[in-house]
Design a protein around this motif. Structure first.
Motif, PDB file in Angstrom:
ATOM      1  N   ILE A 139       0.871  -1.182   0.000  1.00 51.21           N
ATOM      2  CA  ILE A 139       0.000   0.000   0.000  1.00 51.21           C
ATOM      3  C   ILE A 139       0.904   1.227   0.000  1.00 51.21           C
ATOM      4  O   ILE A 139       1.693   1.431   0.926  1.00 51.21           O
ATOM      5  CB  ILE A 139      -0.947   0.009   1.223  1.00 51.21           C
ATOM      6  N   GLY A 140       0.790   2.018  -1.048  1.00 50.15           N
ATOM      7  CA  GLY A 140       1.597   3.239  -1.152  1.00 50.15           C
ATOM      8  C   GLY A 140       2.725   3.084  -2.163  1.00 50.15           C
ATOM      9  O   GLY A 140       3.447   2.085  -2.147  1.00 50.15           O
ATOM     10  N   ALA A 141       2.833   4.067  -3.051  1.00 51.70           N
ATOM     11  CA  ALA A 141       3.899   4.044  -4.072  1.00 51.70           C
ATOM     12  C   ALA A 141       4.824   5.239  -3.885  1.00 51.70           C
ATOM     13  O   ALA A 141       5.139   5.961  -4.833  1.00 51.70           O
ATOM     14  CB  ALA A 141       3.298   4.017  -5.476  1.00 51.70           C
ATOM     15  N   ILE A 143       7.737   1.814  -3.412  1.00 51.88           N
ATOM     16  CA  ILE A 143       8.341   1.437  -4.698  1.00 51.88           C
ATOM     17  C   ILE A 143       9.416   0.374  -4.454  1.00 51.88           C
ATOM     18  O   ILE A 143       9.488  -0.642  -5.149  1.00 51.88           O
ATOM     19  CB  ILE A 143       8.944   2.686  -5.399  1.00 51.88           C
ATOM     20  N   TYR A 144      10.219   0.611  -3.426  1.00 48.72           N
ATOM     21  CA  TYR A 144      11.291  -0.343  -3.107  1.00 48.72           C
ATOM     22  C   TYR A 144      10.706  -1.686  -2.651  1.00 48.72           C
ATOM     23  O   TYR A 144      11.177  -2.757  -3.065  1.00 48.72           O
ATOM     24  CB  TYR A 144      12.192   0.263  -2.022  1.00 48.72           C
ATOM     25  N   ALA A 145       9.664  -1.624  -1.821  1.00 47.93           N
ATOM     26  CA  ALA A 145       9.045  -2.861  -1.324  1.00 47.93           C
ATOM     27  C   ALA A 145       8.486  -3.685  -2.482  1.00 47.93           C
ATOM     28  O   ALA A 145       8.651  -4.912  -2.532  1.00 47.93           O
ATOM     29  CB  ALA A 145       7.939  -2.522  -0.326  1.00 47.93           C
ATOM     30  N   LEU A 146       7.840  -3.018  -3.427  1.00 46.07           N
ATOM     31  CA  LEU A 146       7.267  -3.722  -4.581  1.00 46.07           C
ATOM     32  C   LEU A 146       8.375  -4.364  -5.421  1.00 46.07           C
ATOM     33  O   LEU A 146       8.284  -5.533  -5.811  1.00 46.07           O
ATOM     34  CB  LEU A 146       6.445  -2.743  -5.436  1.00 46.07           C
ATOM     35  N   GLY A 159      -2.779   8.350  -4.517  1.00 46.97           N
ATOM     36  CA  GLY A 159      -2.581   9.441  -5.479  1.00 46.97           C
ATOM     37  C   GLY A 159      -2.762   8.971  -6.913  1.00 46.97           C
ATOM     38  O   GLY A 159      -2.775   7.774  -7.199  1.00 46.97           O
ATOM     39  N   ASP A 160      -2.878   9.957  -7.811  1.00 46.93           N
ATOM     40  CA  ASP A 160      -3.013   9.608  -9.224  1.00 46.93           C
ATOM     41  C   ASP A 160      -1.667   9.401  -9.902  1.00 46.93           C
ATOM     42  O   ASP A 160      -1.598   9.225 -11.121  1.00 46.93           O
ATOM     43  CB  ASP A 160      -3.819  10.689  -9.956  1.00 46.93           C
ATOM     44  N   GLY A 161      -0.607   9.481  -9.120  1.00 45.04           N
ATOM     45  CA  GLY A 161       0.724   9.221  -9.644  1.00 45.04           C
ATOM     46  C   GLY A 161       1.579   8.645  -8.534  1.00 45.04           C
ATOM     47  O   GLY A 161       1.156   8.592  -7.377  1.00 45.04           O
ATOM     48  N   VAL A 162       2.792   8.216  -8.885  1.00 47.46           N
ATOM     49  CA  VAL A 162       3.683   7.657  -7.871  1.00 47.46           C
ATOM     50  C   VAL A 162       4.522   8.769  -7.244  1.00 47.46           C
ATOM     51  O   VAL A 162       4.611   9.867  -7.779  1.00 47.46           O
ATOM     52  CB  VAL A 162       4.598   6.562  -8.453  1.00 47.46           C
ATOM     53  N   GLY A 163       5.132   8.485  -6.101  1.00 46.39           N
ATOM     54  CA  GLY A 163       6.023   9.463  -5.465  1.00 46.39           C
ATOM     55  C   GLY A 163       5.715   9.705  -3.998  1.00 46.39           C
ATOM     56  O   GLY A 163       6.550  10.219  -3.261  1.00 46.39           O
ATOM     57  N   GLY A 164       4.493   9.365  -3.568  1.00 46.33           N
ATOM     58  CA  GLY A 164       4.149   9.541  -2.149  1.00 46.33           C
ATOM     59  C   GLY A 164       4.307  10.985  -1.720  1.00 46.33           C
ATOM     60  O   GLY A 164       3.755  11.898  -2.334  1.00 46.33           O
ATOM     61  N   VAL A 165       5.092  11.193  -0.681  1.00 49.26           N
ATOM     62  CA  VAL A 165       5.268  12.544  -0.140  1.00 49.26           C
ATOM     63  C   VAL A 165       5.788  13.490  -1.231  1.00 49.26           C
ATOM     64  O   VAL A 165       5.469  14.678  -1.258  1.00 49.26           O
ATOM     65  CB  VAL A 165       6.201  12.472   1.094  1.00 49.26           C
ATOM     66  N   TRP A 166       6.530  12.926  -2.197  1.00 49.88           N
ATOM     67  CA  TRP A 166       7.085  13.747  -3.293  1.00 49.88           C
ATOM     68  C   TRP A 166       6.109  13.893  -4.439  1.00 49.88           C
ATOM     69  O   TRP A 166       6.419  14.516  -5.462  1.00 49.88           O
ATOM     70  CB  TRP A 166       8.435  13.179  -3.749  1.00 49.88           C
ATOM     71  N   LEU A 192      11.558   9.289  -9.255  1.00 44.51           N
ATOM     72  CA  LEU A 192      10.776   8.144  -8.774  1.00 44.51           C
ATOM     73  C   LEU A 192      10.002   7.490  -9.919  1.00 44.51           C
ATOM     74  O   LEU A 192       9.859   6.266  -9.968  1.00 44.51           O
ATOM     75  CB  LEU A 192       9.861   8.566  -7.620  1.00 44.51           C
ATOM     76  N   ASN A 193       9.551   8.299 -10.872  1.00 41.79           N
ATOM     77  CA  ASN A 193       8.908   7.720 -12.062  1.00 41.79           C
ATOM     78  C   ASN A 193       9.921   6.951 -12.907  1.00 41.79           C
ATOM     79  O   ASN A 193       9.603   5.890 -13.459  1.00 41.79           O
ATOM     80  CB  ASN A 193       8.240   8.820 -12.893  1.00 41.79           C
TER      81      ASN A 193
END
Ligand code: NA7
Length: 547
Positions: A16-18, A23-26, A42-49, A94-95
């Motif tokens: 849960i969470g990208a 991202i690393y966990a996946l 979110g509609d994109g990856v990056g989380g806090v970023w 991150l993308n």
């Protein structure tokens, strides 16, 4: 009891969470051969970023020490532009990582998790999103971040304000135009301190509402030159080893001072402080005298040096005095590292409102009223931080064994093991959660956790275990370590988000790992010394017969 079959579940590992951690966990889960999927709100990856897109949002850890260090190929392929990258560069990175490891097809964006229910009979979690998607997974890795739920101040009349209002942690995708606007910034942590210099030359006026002054010091950023970039590439192995070492409590590359304050005369100490002032980011903590955070006298001397810096930069002496902290030593609260923060107050457009002298009475449709008067605004920026550590986890509808509700179970503060798991929450990991990070570079702590979690899942698969749950004893022993060492942490100021103090009504409990990476590794090594992790790993049959 029915045999477990793979058809009982949709996916072995659900992340849960990208963000940086998810991202690393996946990637690790897929690399280890598990079927895996990620749900991201979110509609994109990056989380806090992804969420913190306010002007001049940036790292204050060096870009290449915050980024991933497990892949030489990735490290060589990505070229950071700045020592401390801005949010757009970080989001691009991150993308890039997601595409580099071919992860995008495994990530579902726009899927906010609203419930996660443990089913003992199936040894599986059922996770449901706001949009109604349901996934059953053997293992859940909730990489939902420590700083992901924005904290809004409880102000009278907030809903009456007719202008624009934004939280730094939920910034809109369309750029906010500050040109010629009257702006209020509430909060002077790293976010508030970053946004002020970024907009001060654009606005008609900007008022910074400060509740408590902070020891803000210069970031000392710079472009990464070709030579620097070549050095980074040539030294990847050494860099990765140094950052990845459990013996490196901060997770930075900074060189230690190599001495105690007593080694220097007063004049030498002043020259040393000048060098520290000009050092990059967190080096002001990590390269300072060994006894800076343990010797009150030397810390007070450094604070006086910093106070004199503020007085020398800020032209208005009243503003300068208001900007100097009186309630905590340097490092006791997480200090912001920002370019041109104090200089901004020399711009006639900027004012400092000290809430200790003139508290806010109410917000109304046109602005903010303090006991000092009413000021009108077009834009209010809430740089008021986050519900740190527990915020996301207690809002996700997590229910463990016998319906144990995490949000009520943690009302008196989080109880966990390793900062990433909890008794009565089998097969559920939350790297980067409460007691996850120590006093250092966040991704380095999370990488330690993810590496251990992935190793545990592989070990379980190889030895026929289907269930991981820290025992009550393991959890108690970890929590005793947290409580014993918390007063010794450098981040000891109780009036800080590391104690949950910024959130109205939140119980004050220390939310970092005060033992650092070394303690975490020591405890985890002790656990993994036996095949069943001293009882934390079990087969379904064992767990049923034990209950
Ligand atoms: P922080 O560091 O939690 O700072 C929040 C700021 O907002 C801080 O100055 C708070 O003052 C202030 N605040 C919070 N509530 C209020 C109210 N009600 N009224 C006035 N001021 C308030 O969050 P940031 O977003 O700046 O940084 C978060 C993390 O990002 C940071 O740790 C880094 O990891 C980067 P206080 O000091 O509590 O008096």
């Amino acid at each position: 009891m029915a045999e477990q079959t793979s058809s009982d579940i949709d996916v072995e590992v659900l992340v849960i969470g990208a963000g940086v951690v998810g991202i690393y966990a996946l990637q690790r889960a897929l690399e280890a051969g598990f079927s895996a999927r990620t749900l991201e709100a979110g509609d994109g990856v990056g989380g806090v970023w992804y969420w913190n897109r306010y002007p001049s949002a940036r790292f204050d850890s060096e870009s290449y020490t915050y980024g991933y260090i497990h892949s030489k190929e990735l490290f060589e392929k990505w070229r950071w532009e700045e020592e401390f990258a801005t949010q757009p560069e970080i989001e691009r990175y991150l993308n890039f990582v997601v595409d580099h490891f071919d992860l995008r097809g495994h990530i579902r964006t726009g899927q906010k998790v609203v419930s996660a229910l443990w089913n003992e009979a199936d040894t599986a979690w059922t996770v449901t999103t706001e949009k109604g998607e349901t996934i059953r997974a053997r293992w859940v890795i909730s990489a939902t971040g420590g700083l992901s739920v924005p904290n809004y101040p409880d102000l009278n009349g907030l809903e009456d304000f007719k202008g624009q209002a934004y939280h730094t942690g939920a910034w809109p995708h369309t750029p906010v135009d500050f040109t010629g606007k009257r702006v209020a910034i509430i909060g002077n942590g790293p976010s508030g301190a970053q946004i002020l210099p970024a907009i001060v030359d654009l606005v008609e006026t900007v008022d910074l509402y400060q509740r408590t002054p902070t020891w803000t010091t210069p970031l000392n950023n710079g472009a990464i030159t070709d030579e620097r970039n070549a050095w980074l590439r040539d030294n990847f192995e050494e860099i990765a080893a140094k950052l990845g070492s459990a013996a490196n409590p901060t997770g930075f590359l900074h060189e230690p001072a190599g001495k105690f304050s007593t080694a220097d005369s007063f004049e030498e100490r002043q020259a040393f402080y000048e060098k520290i002032w000009n050092s990059p980011g967190f080096a002001k903590l990590t390269s300072n005298y060994y006894d800076m955070t343990t010797n009150r006298e030397v810390n007070l001397e450094f604070c006086e040096f910093l106070a004199n810096k503020v007085r020398s930069i800020v032209k208005d002496p009243v503003t300068a005095e208001r900007l100097i902290p009186k309630d905590h030593l340097f490092g006791a609260k997480r200090p912001p590292f920002v370019t041109n923060y104090y200089e901004s107050f020399n711009n006639p457009a900027a004012s400092l409102i000290a809430l200790s002298e003139t508290p806010i009475v109410r917000v109304d449709e046109s602005g903010i009223e303090t006991t000092g008067g009413h000021r009108e605004y077009d834009i209010i920026v809430f740089a008021t931080g986050f519900d740190f550590g527990t915020g996301a986890l207690t809002r996700m509808g997590i229910k463990g064994i016998n319906g144990l509700d995490l949000s009520t179970d943690w009302e008196e503060g989080p109880t966990d093991f390793g900062g990433f798991s909890a008794h009565q929450l089998p097969n559920f990991f939350f790297p980067g959660g409460p007691h996850g990070a120590g006093g250092g570079n966040y991704p380095r702590y999370s990488q330690d956790q993810i590496d251990w979690i992935t190793g545990t899942l592989v070990h379980a698969r190889e030895h026929g275990y289907e269930r991981f749950e820290p025992t009550a004893e393991q959890q108690e022993s970890w929590m005793t370590m947290i409580e014993t060492l918390a007063p010794k942490s450098i981040f000891s100021a109780e009036h800080s988000h590391y104690y949950g103090a910024n959130v109205e009504g939140k119980v004050r409990k220390f939310l970092l790992n005060p033992g650092g990476r070394a303690k975490l590794h020591e405890i985890l090594d002790e656990m993994t010394a036996t095949g069943d992790y001293n009882g934390a790993l079990s087969t379904v049959r064992e767990s049923v017969s034990a209950s």
